[in-house]
Scaffold this active site. Structure first.
Site, PDB file in Angstrom:
ATOM      1  N   ASP A 303      -2.669   0.443   0.722  1.00 58.35           N
ATOM      2  CA  ASP A 303      -1.791   1.522   0.277  1.00 58.35           C
ATOM      3  C   ASP A 303      -0.842   0.947  -0.605  1.00 58.35           C
ATOM      4  OD1 ASP A 303      -0.197   3.398   0.145  1.00 58.35           O
ATOM      5  OD2 ASP A 303       0.194   3.466   2.350  1.00 58.35           O
TER       6      ASP A 303
HETATM    7  C1  NOJ Z   1       1.709   5.693  -0.307  1.00 59.27           C
HETATM    8  C2  NOJ Z   1       1.372   6.656   0.969  1.00 59.27           C
HETATM    9  O1  NOJ Z   1       1.480   5.833   1.932  1.00 59.27           O
HETATM   10  C3  NOJ Z   1      -0.333   6.900   0.636  1.00 59.27           C
HETATM   11  O2  NOJ Z   1      -0.545   7.585   1.638  1.00 59.27           O
HETATM   12  C4  NOJ Z   1      -0.597   7.389  -0.743  1.00 59.27           C
HETATM   13  O3  NOJ Z   1      -1.869   7.715  -0.780  1.00 59.27           O
HETATM   14  C5  NOJ Z   1       0.156   6.359  -1.632  1.00 59.27           C
HETATM   15  N1  NOJ Z   1       1.529   6.074  -1.564  1.00 59.27           N
HETATM   16  C6  NOJ Z   1      -0.229   6.826  -3.312  1.00 59.27           C
HETATM   17  O4  NOJ Z   1       0.575   7.823  -3.450  1.00 59.27           O
END
Ligand code: NOJ
Length: 815
Positions: A303
């Site tokens: 993430d």
């Molecule tokens: C953080 C989020 O938790 C995730 O779901 C997302 O895909 C990424 N940011 C990118 O925006």
């Protein structure tokens, strides 16, 4: 309590494992978070994450063999620097970017959010949220939705969709991101994951199952960084989700097994710690559970900013670092990367075996070749780069070649599909005296700030007082090109019918504190008073309460005082307490969740009976908010570095499993939903489809999804379903399994193990069958580390909700 053997096993596996940092120096014991640091609260029978090394290498088995060979050819041609680029994100036009290698005709990878739309894009559709899609309980719709989204991602040049979501699963009613995922049940979520992934990937786009695993709250999902320190100086580490082995397998890991089985290209590891170790460097969950046990052949991406180390993460199973920079959300590209040049250095100084780096790239490139993304893939729409506020052009450190038409309209005919899906997702909770469907009412009055157009702009990055809500906030939202409000759709319908006079009051404060009969100012009551309520939720924060926002309960109470046909519609992220549910003047309640861009049309189709509601709750609505268990950890009173802990002590008892285990009465149970017609179930039969059933599965070579023997059908259960009412409609027969008494304690009283959506004409009957696989009839035995079919009698019940079970059959599998 764990058995002595279990405790010993955990203790044995939790012995210190040493890792090394990217610069080759041994890691600080203290920073190696699965070793219990002194003076912390990581105690007890779980909360440790045992080391599992080395990281299993992919083989491409299970259908990817040819693509794997292509990936091998590709890797063989890479220079060390190119290898580092392949595993390290760069700031660029998309939310995540892997740079191109033109000399190998590799155009790079564009990764885009998210689970209900391609978010960073113009002229794209906004689909119903995961929770709404799950409320359809319709495999076909789940697939169609995934496929249609996939078409849009592809046409915009995105290779990888950062969707779908199985974590959070819905442990807590308050979790801020439950709406992005599907249901507070692993079986339903598992099916939804499979269908959605197949949809995306059949359209040619890589899907990403996220967030792996245990991401059940937003509060403290990331560390608290020291504002006066460097970008990696941490004051307090992220919360640790502490989950025991059985609960992990039977709840949180379960839908990811479905994802692996559907050949998902990628899995995103989550932000928080899991049993003491950051999910993105947790060798037990990445190497052990995902790659070994589930046979996952794709790549693990972090993430955004969820990477906290270099070689330690790579050895722990992480294959791609996103977005590449370090610090909070990985958002500081100039601060360097845990990967990048450090990966090259680690290989050249012998810290990291090159074979592991090659494995990372093989895992990344195999799905790329498998989906044919090397052939005529659309270019990235340059407009996406302009809309990407996460990494504006000024931050880019590398070149991106953005050619191709700008601002492509990729919506196709998806509006009609979204309208239909939104209607099919609507759950009718109450319908007293057949208040619905509306029959061309002469006068309708509309109340509530959720009824009409947004007044502060359409992008749902914030909640505004005025305006209908059709998606939540954060990376899981969408960028609306238009949004049909309920009021606009009601007005259109009224004009079409030539009957209704629609008046409206959109100020909740005014409605809640005024006499509605004074507001109406007419001698006769409207035939129907429609109240539209909304409940916001967004990534990064948990919900503060379970009520509707902006005094929704008071608005309903005020309207219902005057209007004896008050119909309430909620647009919500999920669970709402509904204190007005038994008010005699509240005749109907509909939970419409976040239906996407056609919201108003979808709800009007249901209100007027053009669509007969067939949605079912994917969670339980309790009588009182205080009835819910498993709240998020919202604060710690100490300031130790590792003090944020969330103990999943309720184990398997989440949502209906908890309410059932403690005989707690609920308002509307899991699986519940009404229709404008009636259905009956009869003739349950259970047919054994294999001769002998040993209690443990044959140990077959692991395939994506795990041991294939776990997916073998052991029993077929069938029932006859009849539409006994006056109109066409669909229903959802559901099968729940009660395990024999010999199953270890803590087994929930019943668990969903089958469902099917069936549409019937009045008087029509159809036989519906449910295939019960070995996994469905097993518990996870922590001692033997195996799925076990227990001895004794299983009770299989089929009905129309988790508390409306009408047909029973008993079977014994293992004597
Ligand atoms: C953080 C989020 O938790 C995730 O779901 C997302 O895909 C990424 N940011 C990118 O925006």
């Amino acid at each position: 309590m764990p058995t002595v053997a279990q405790f010993f096993l955990c203790g044995l596996l939790a012995v210190s494992a040493r890792g090394q940092d990217y610069d080759g120096s041994p890691r600080d014991e203290d920073a190696f978070s699965y070793v219990q640091p002194e003076n912390t609260t990581i105690l007890g029978p779980y909360g440790h994450s045992p080391p599992v090394f080395p990281s299993p290498h992919a083989t491409g088995s299970g259908g990817w063999e040819e693509a794997f060979a292509q990936a091998q050819d590709f890797v063989a041609q890479l220079t060390p620097e190119e290898k580092a680029d392949m595993v390290t994100g760069q700031f660029g036009p998309c939310v995540g970017n892997i740079v191109a290698i033109p000399r190998l005709n590799f155009g790079g990878l564009c990764l885009q959010d998210g689970p209900l739309a391609i978010r960073v894009a113009d002229y794209a559709s906004v689909f119903p949220a995961g929770v709404a899609a799950a409320s359809t309980w319709d495999r076909k719709i789940l697939y169609e939705r995934g496929f249609a989204m996939g078409e849009e991602f592809k046409a915009k040049g995105a290779h990888v969709a950062l969707a779908p979501v199985a974590g959070p699963l819905g442990r807590s009613a308050y979790s801020g991101r439950n709406w992005e995922g599907f249901a507070a049940d692993p079986y339903l979520t598992g099916v939804a994951m499979e269908e959605t992934i197949r949809g995306f990937q059949d359209a040619g786009v890589q899907a990403t199952a996220k967030h792996f695993v245990g991401n059940e709250q937003e509060t403290q999902r990331n560390p608290t960084y020291d504002p006066d320190g460097t970008v990696t100086d941490v004051l307090q580490e992220a919360v640790s989700s502490n989950i025991d082995d059985r609960t992990m397998h039977e709840l949180y890991l379960w839908p990811f097994a479905n994802a692996a089985r559907a050949r998902v290209a990628s899995v995103m590891c989550s932000y928080q710690r899991l049993n003491g170790s950051y999910a993105c460097e947790n060798s037990k969950i990445l190497n052990g559970l995902l790659k070994q046990e589930l046979g996952f052949q794709g790549y693990v991406m972090s993430d955004w900013g969820g990477t906290h180390s270099g070689v330690a993460s790579i050895e722990g199973g992480l294959d791609m670092n996103m977005p590449g920079g370090i610090g909070a959300y990985g958002q500081d590209p100039k601060a360097g990367s845990f990967f990048g040049g450090n990966v090259t250095r680690a290989v050249s100084n012998g810290t990291l075996p090159e074979s592991r780096l090659d494995d990372m790239i093989l895992r990344i490139m195999t799905p790329y070749f498998w989906l044919g993304q090397d052939r005529d893939y659309p270019t990235i729409d340059p407009s996406s780069a302009d809309l990407n506020t996460f990494s504006p052009r000024s931050e880019w450190l590398r070149e991106f070649n953005l050619t191709g038409p700008r601002s492509r309209d990729v919506r196709g005919d998806h509006a009609s599909l979204i309208r239909r899906h939104g209607a099919e997702a609507t759950v009718l909770l109450k319908n007293k005296n057949n208040a619905l469907p509306l029959r061309a009412p002469k006068t309708i009055a509309v109340f509530g700030n959720d009824a009409a157009e947004n007044t502060n702009g359409p992008v749902n990055q914030d909640t505004f007082e005025f305006g209908t809500l059709a998606a939540g906030g954060g990376s899981g939202t969408g960028r609306f090109t238009y949004l049909v409000s309920p009021l606009a759709a009601l007005n259109a319908r009224a004009r079409r019918d030539g009957t209704s006079l629609v008046q409206y009051w959109l100020n909740n404060k005014q409605v809640a504190t005024s006499s509605v009969s004074d507001l109406l100012g007419v001698p006769t009551q409207p035939e129907a008073c429609l109240v539209f309520l909304k409940t916001w939720a967004a990534e990064g924060e948990d919900r503060a309460h379970l009520d509707s926002d902006y005094s929704g309960n008071e608005v309903v109470a005020s309207v219902a005082k005057t209007c004896n046909n008050t119909i309430v519609v909620t647009h919500s992220s999920g669970i709402n307490t509904l204190p007005f549910a038994n008010h005699p003047n509240v005749t109907a309640i509909l939970a419409a969740h976040y239906p996407g861009q056609e919201s108003g049309n979808s709800i009007v189709d249901v209100l007027y009976g053009d669509v007969n509601p067939s949605g079912r709750l994917p969670y339980t609505i309790a009588r009182n908010g205080s009835d819910y268990n498993a709240p998020p950890t919202t604060e710690v009173t100490t300031n130790g570095k590792y003090d944020w802990q969330s103990w999943f002590d309720e184990k398997l008892e989440i949502d209906y499993r908890y309410f059932d285990a403690h005989n707690i009465p609920v308002l509307y149970e899991f699986g519940f939903g009404l229709s404008y017609t009636k259905f009956n179930i009869s003739n349950v039969r259970a047919e054994r489809v294999v001769q002998a059933i040993p209690s443990t599965p044959e140990r077959l070579p692991v395939q994506p999804g795990g041991n294939p023997a776990l997916w073998e059908t052991l029993y077929n259960v069938s029932v006859s379903v009849t539409n006994t009412g006056p109109v066409h409609g669909a229903t959802v027969p559901q099968l729940y399994v009660t395990f024999p008494d010999s199953t270890p304690s803590g087994t929930p009283p019943k668990q969903l193990r089958g469902f099917e959506k069936v549409a019937l004409e009045p008087g029509e009957s159809r036989v519906v069958s449910f295939a019960l696989a070995r996994r469905d009839l097993s518990y996870w035995d922590v001692v033997s580390q195996e799925w076990v079919v227990p001895e004794g009698e299983f009770t299989l019940r089929v009905g129309f909700s988790s508390r409306d079970l009408r047909e029973v059959v008993r079977v014994t599998l293992v004597e």
